[in-house]
Enzyme design. Structure first.
Site, PDB file in Angstrom:
ATOM      1  N   GLY A   1      30.834  71.733  31.263  1.00  8.64           N
ATOM      2  CA  GLY A   1      31.653  71.132  30.207  1.00  8.64           C
ATOM      3  C   GLY A   1      31.979  72.060  29.048  1.00  8.64           C
ATOM      4  N   LEU A   2      31.902  71.468  27.849  1.00 12.63           N
ATOM      5  CA  LEU A   2      32.265  72.201  26.642  1.00 12.63           C
ATOM      6  C   LEU A   2      31.330  73.375  26.386  1.00 12.63           C
ATOM      7  CD1 LEU A   2      32.920  69.121  24.349  1.00 12.63           C
ATOM      8  CD2 LEU A   2      34.612  70.778  25.138  1.00 12.63           C
ATOM      9  N   GLY A   3      30.054  73.193  26.657  1.00 14.96           N
ATOM     10  CA  GLY A   3      29.080  74.249  26.389  1.00 14.96           C
ATOM     11  C   GLY A   3      29.372  75.494  27.211  1.00 14.96           C
TER      12      GLY A   3
ATOM     13  N   SER B   1      31.291  63.492  17.573  1.00 15.19           N
ATOM     14  CA  SER B   1      32.383  62.792  18.245  1.00 15.19           C
ATOM     15  C   SER B   1      33.040  61.847  17.260  1.00 15.19           C
ATOM     16  CB  SER B   1      31.826  61.989  19.424  1.00 15.19           C
ATOM     17  OG  SER B   1      32.764  61.025  19.849  1.00 15.19           O
TER      18      SER B   1
ATOM     19  N   GLY C   1      22.960  72.849  26.320  1.00 13.92           N
ATOM     20  CA  GLY C   1      23.791  72.161  27.318  1.00 13.92           C
ATOM     21  C   GLY C   1      24.957  73.025  27.743  1.00 13.92           C
ATOM     22  N   ALA C   2      24.664  74.285  28.095  1.00 15.16           N
ATOM     23  CA  ALA C   2      25.748  75.241  28.343  1.00 15.16           C
ATOM     24  C   ALA C   2      26.048  75.435  29.829  1.00 15.16           C
ATOM     25  CB  ALA C   2      25.408  76.582  27.700  1.00 15.16           C
ATOM     26  N   ASN C   3      25.458  74.608  30.697  1.00 18.92           N
ATOM     27  CA  ASN C   3      25.696  74.811  32.128  1.00 18.92           C
ATOM     28  C   ASN C   3      26.984  74.159  32.625  1.00 18.92           C
ATOM     29  OD1 ASN C   3      23.667  72.530  31.619  1.00 18.92           O
ATOM     30  ND2 ASN C   3      24.497  71.996  33.615  1.00 18.92           N
TER      31      ASN C   3
ATOM     32  N   TYR D   1      25.190  55.529  21.367  1.00 20.85           N
ATOM     33  CA  TYR D   1      25.892  56.822  21.386  1.00 20.85           C
ATOM     34  C   TYR D   1      26.533  57.088  20.024  1.00 20.85           C
ATOM     35  CZ  TYR D   1      29.135  60.579  22.580  1.00 20.85           C
ATOM     36  OH  TYR D   1      29.822  61.773  22.603  1.00 20.85           O
TER      37      TYR D   1
HETATM   38  N1  LIG Z   1      33.875  65.116  26.731  1.00 23.56           N
HETATM   39  C1  LIG Z   1      34.340  64.481  25.675  1.00 23.56           C
HETATM   40  O1  LIG Z   1      35.386  63.854  25.715  1.00 23.56           O
HETATM   41  C2  LIG Z   1      33.563  64.492  24.378  1.00 23.56           C
HETATM   42  C3  LIG Z   1      34.096  63.798  23.278  1.00 23.56           C
HETATM   43  C4  LIG Z   1      33.390  63.807  22.085  1.00 23.56           C
HETATM   44  C5  LIG Z   1      32.199  64.490  21.981  1.00 23.56           C
HETATM   45  N2  LIG Z   1      31.701  65.164  23.066  1.00 23.56           N
HETATM   46  C6  LIG Z   1      30.410  65.875  22.905  1.00 23.56           C
HETATM   47  O2  LIG Z   1      30.505  67.155  23.486  1.00 23.56           O
HETATM   48  C7  LIG Z   1      29.211  67.624  23.840  1.00 23.56           C
HETATM   49  C8  LIG Z   1      29.258  68.278  25.206  1.00 23.56           C
HETATM   50  O3  LIG Z   1      29.553  67.302  26.169  1.00 23.56           O
HETATM   51  P1  LIG Z   1      30.479  67.552  27.462  1.00 23.56           P
HETATM   52  O4  LIG Z   1      31.664  66.694  27.284  1.00 23.56           O
HETATM   53  O5  LIG Z   1      30.626  68.977  27.735  1.00 23.56           O
HETATM   54  O6  LIG Z   1      29.574  66.824  28.587  1.00 23.56           O
HETATM   55  P2  LIG Z   1      28.796  67.381  29.862  1.00 23.56           P
HETATM   56  O7  LIG Z   1      29.703  68.131  30.743  1.00 23.56           O
HETATM   57  O8  LIG Z   1      28.062  66.197  30.397  1.00 23.56           O
HETATM   58  O9  LIG Z   1      27.744  68.399  29.221  1.00 23.56           O
HETATM   59  C9  LIG Z   1      26.627  67.933  28.522  1.00 23.56           C
HETATM   60  C10 LIG Z   1      25.548  68.977  28.565  1.00 23.56           C
HETATM   61  O10 LIG Z   1      24.381  68.470  27.883  1.00 23.56           O
HETATM   62  C11 LIG Z   1      23.277  68.679  28.714  1.00 23.56           C
HETATM   63  N3  LIG Z   1      22.164  67.763  28.462  1.00 23.56           N
HETATM   64  C12 LIG Z   1      22.109  66.435  28.652  1.00 23.56           C
HETATM   65  N4  LIG Z   1      20.869  65.980  28.395  1.00 23.56           N
HETATM   66  C13 LIG Z   1      20.116  67.058  28.041  1.00 23.56           C
HETATM   67  C14 LIG Z   1      18.766  67.254  27.682  1.00 23.56           C
HETATM   68  N5  LIG Z   1      17.867  66.236  27.692  1.00 23.56           N
HETATM   69  N6  LIG Z   1      18.336  68.499  27.379  1.00 23.56           N
HETATM   70  C15 LIG Z   1      19.197  69.536  27.413  1.00 23.56           C
HETATM   71  N7  LIG Z   1      20.479  69.424  27.752  1.00 23.56           N
HETATM   72  C16 LIG Z   1      20.937  68.187  28.073  1.00 23.56           C
HETATM   73  C17 LIG Z   1      23.806  68.524  30.120  1.00 23.56           C
HETATM   74  O11 LIG Z   1      22.900  69.085  31.059  1.00 23.56           O
HETATM   75  P3  LIG Z   1      22.935  68.619  32.624  1.00 23.56           P
HETATM   76  O12 LIG Z   1      24.157  69.208  33.233  1.00 23.56           O
HETATM   77  O13 LIG Z   1      21.675  69.197  33.169  1.00 23.56           O
HETATM   78  O14 LIG Z   1      22.956  67.139  32.625  1.00 23.56           O
HETATM   79  C18 LIG Z   1      25.105  69.309  29.989  1.00 23.56           C
HETATM   80  O15 LIG Z   1      24.849  70.681  30.080  1.00 23.56           O
HETATM   81  C19 LIG Z   1      28.295  66.415  23.754  1.00 23.56           C
HETATM   82  O16 LIG Z   1      27.508  66.510  22.578  1.00 23.56           O
HETATM   83  C20 LIG Z   1      29.242  65.240  23.634  1.00 23.56           C
HETATM   84  O17 LIG Z   1      28.687  64.165  22.902  1.00 23.56           O
HETATM   85  C21 LIG Z   1      32.360  65.186  24.251  1.00 23.56           C
END
Ligand SMILES: NC(=O)c1ccc[n+]([C@@H]2O[C@H](COP(=O)([O-])OP(=O)(O)OC[C@H]3O[C@@H](n4cnc5c(N)ncnc54)[C@H](OP(=O)(O)O)[C@@H]3O)[C@@H](O)[C@H]2O)c1
Ligand SMILES: *[C@@H]1O[C@H](CO)[C@@H](O)[C@H](O)[C@H]1NC(C)=O
Length: 327
Positions: free
Chosen positions: A51-53, A183, A47-49, A208
């Site tokens: 957000g956090l990735g 989380s 999921g590196a495209n 979740y």
């Molecule tokens: N943001 C927060 O406040 C927060 C808080 C606690 C924990 N987290 C955790 O942090 C991690 C990263 O999340 P983020 O906040 O950076 O959110 P994000 O911007 O939505 O990024 C999530 C990434 O996961 C990918 N993904 C979703 N479904 C997938 C699948 N079936 N196969 C492969 N990749 C998939 C998405 O791809 P697409 O772009 O193609 O959808 C995107 O690259 C997650 O595990 C989340 O639970 C985040």
């Protein structure tokens, strides 16, 4: 009179939020040293495209790693890679930055996970760090290709299979590391073995939280299994971060400006949120640490339910059957 008071309050509040935004930013991000720290090391980030990735990828590239962006959508992945290359000057500058590779990985498909791993095992002579970062948050009830509830399927089961299939390569590259992004919301979850696919009832918040609790139990059980093998595994919570994660949450149009202001002021930026992932992936300080839970680059305590080794073992066994690792 009342209008003046409201105006004053709004102005004061606005100034406070602006100050809060800049002060917190300055405090949280320290582009730590170690530019060449990851030279010669290969890192996979799911999921590196965005957000956090993506922020994690950028920082590890700055430290000279070879970074594999493992993403489900090739278009979005290529776009992110183009932007990252431009941002970091990859390709133009030979020295001083790592190498960027894009690979397709859909964690909602066990077939895709297997294909991805086959390719990695064929092409990569080593794997130093695996970052299980991808996640999906509170989506409406949907199933993965293999019939799993989507959040449990992607956040836990897909990563479970991925990690197991890459374990041999991680071991042969030891010392190596696995980093799992969970989380704080794990606190509201529970591993209800009688309905792991939410077929009896579906509550998107619960599902979740359950998947994020599963991430922690998985980490602890895996750490136990990897003792003495030179592969560490740690889990983290990033805090509240401004990303695309909330895409399934509906915010009324009128509340949007307020939400945006509050998130701008109080939420971390992706770079701030990624600090603990980057730390666990690269810092010599945590070289020998395994099975621990981190926030803001510090070890944190877990609730007893996340330290229940019996549940962790049972979840491991059931996950093996669900993803077809046990014939
Ligand atoms: N943001 C927060 O406040 C927060 C808080 C606690 C924990 N987290 C955790 O942090 C991690 C990263 O999340 P983020 O906040 O950076 O959110 P994000 O911007 O939505 O990024 C999530 C990434 O996961 C990918 N993904 C979703 N479904 C997938 C699948 N079936 N196969 C492969 N990749 C998939 C998405 O791809 P697409 O772009 O193609 O959808 C995107 O690259 C997650 O595990 C989340 O639970 C985040
Ligand atoms: C859904 O789950 C959350 C978190 O576990 C819980 O707080 C909430 O009360 C649940 N909602 C319903 C309708 O059961």
């Amino acid at each position: 009179m009342a209008a003046a008071a409201v105006l004053a309050a709004a102005l004061g509040g606005g100034l406070f939020l602006i100050a809060r935004h800049f002060l917190s930013g300055a405090r949280r991000v320290s582009r730590s040293a170690g530019a060449g720290l990851m030279k010669g090391k290969t890192v996979i980030i799911t999921g590196a495209n965005c957000g956090l990735g993506r922020a994690t990828a950028a920082e590890l590239l700055r430290r000279h790693a070879r970074v594999i962006l493992a993403c489900r959508d090739p278009g979005r992945a290529e776009e992110a890679a183009r932007e990252l290359r431009a941002e970091l000057g990859l390709g133009s500058r030979r020295e001083g930055v790592g190498e960027l590779v894009v690979r397709e990985l859909d964690l909602a498909s066990l077939r895709s996970v297997r294909t991805f791993c086959q390719q990695v095992l064929q092409e990569e002579p080593r794997l130093d760090v695996l970052i299980n970062n991808a996640g999906i948050f509170q989506c409406p009830y949907t199933k993965t290709e293999d019939g799993f509830e989507m959040q449990f399927g992607v956040n836990h089961l897909g990563h479970f299979l991925l990690t197991n299939l890459l374990l041999g390569l991680l071991k042969s590259s030891a010392p190596s590391r696995i980093v799992v992004v969970s989380s704080k919301l794990y606190k509201y979850g529970e591993i209800n073995f009688e309905d792991l696919n939410s077929e009896i009832s579906y509550n998107k918040s619960f599902a979740y939280s359950r998947s994020k609790l599963a991430n922690i139990l998985f980490t602890r059980e895996l750490a136990r299994r990897l003792e003495g093998k030179g592969v560490t595994v740690n889990v983290l919570h990033p805090g509240i971060v401004r990303t695309n994660l909330g895409r399934h949450i509906h915010i009324p149009l009128l509340a949007k400006p307020l939400f945006n202001l509050v998130s701008w002021a109080f939420f971390k930026t992706p770079l701030e949120g990624a600090q603990t992932s980057i730390y666990l992936a690269s810092s010599p300080e945590v070289e020998d640490v395994s099975g621990k839970y981190f926030g803001d680059c510090e070890e944190e305590d877990l609730l007893p339910k996340a330290m229940d080794d019996l549940v962790a073992r049972k979840l491991w066994d059931i996950s093996e059957v669900m993803v077809g690792l046990l014939k």
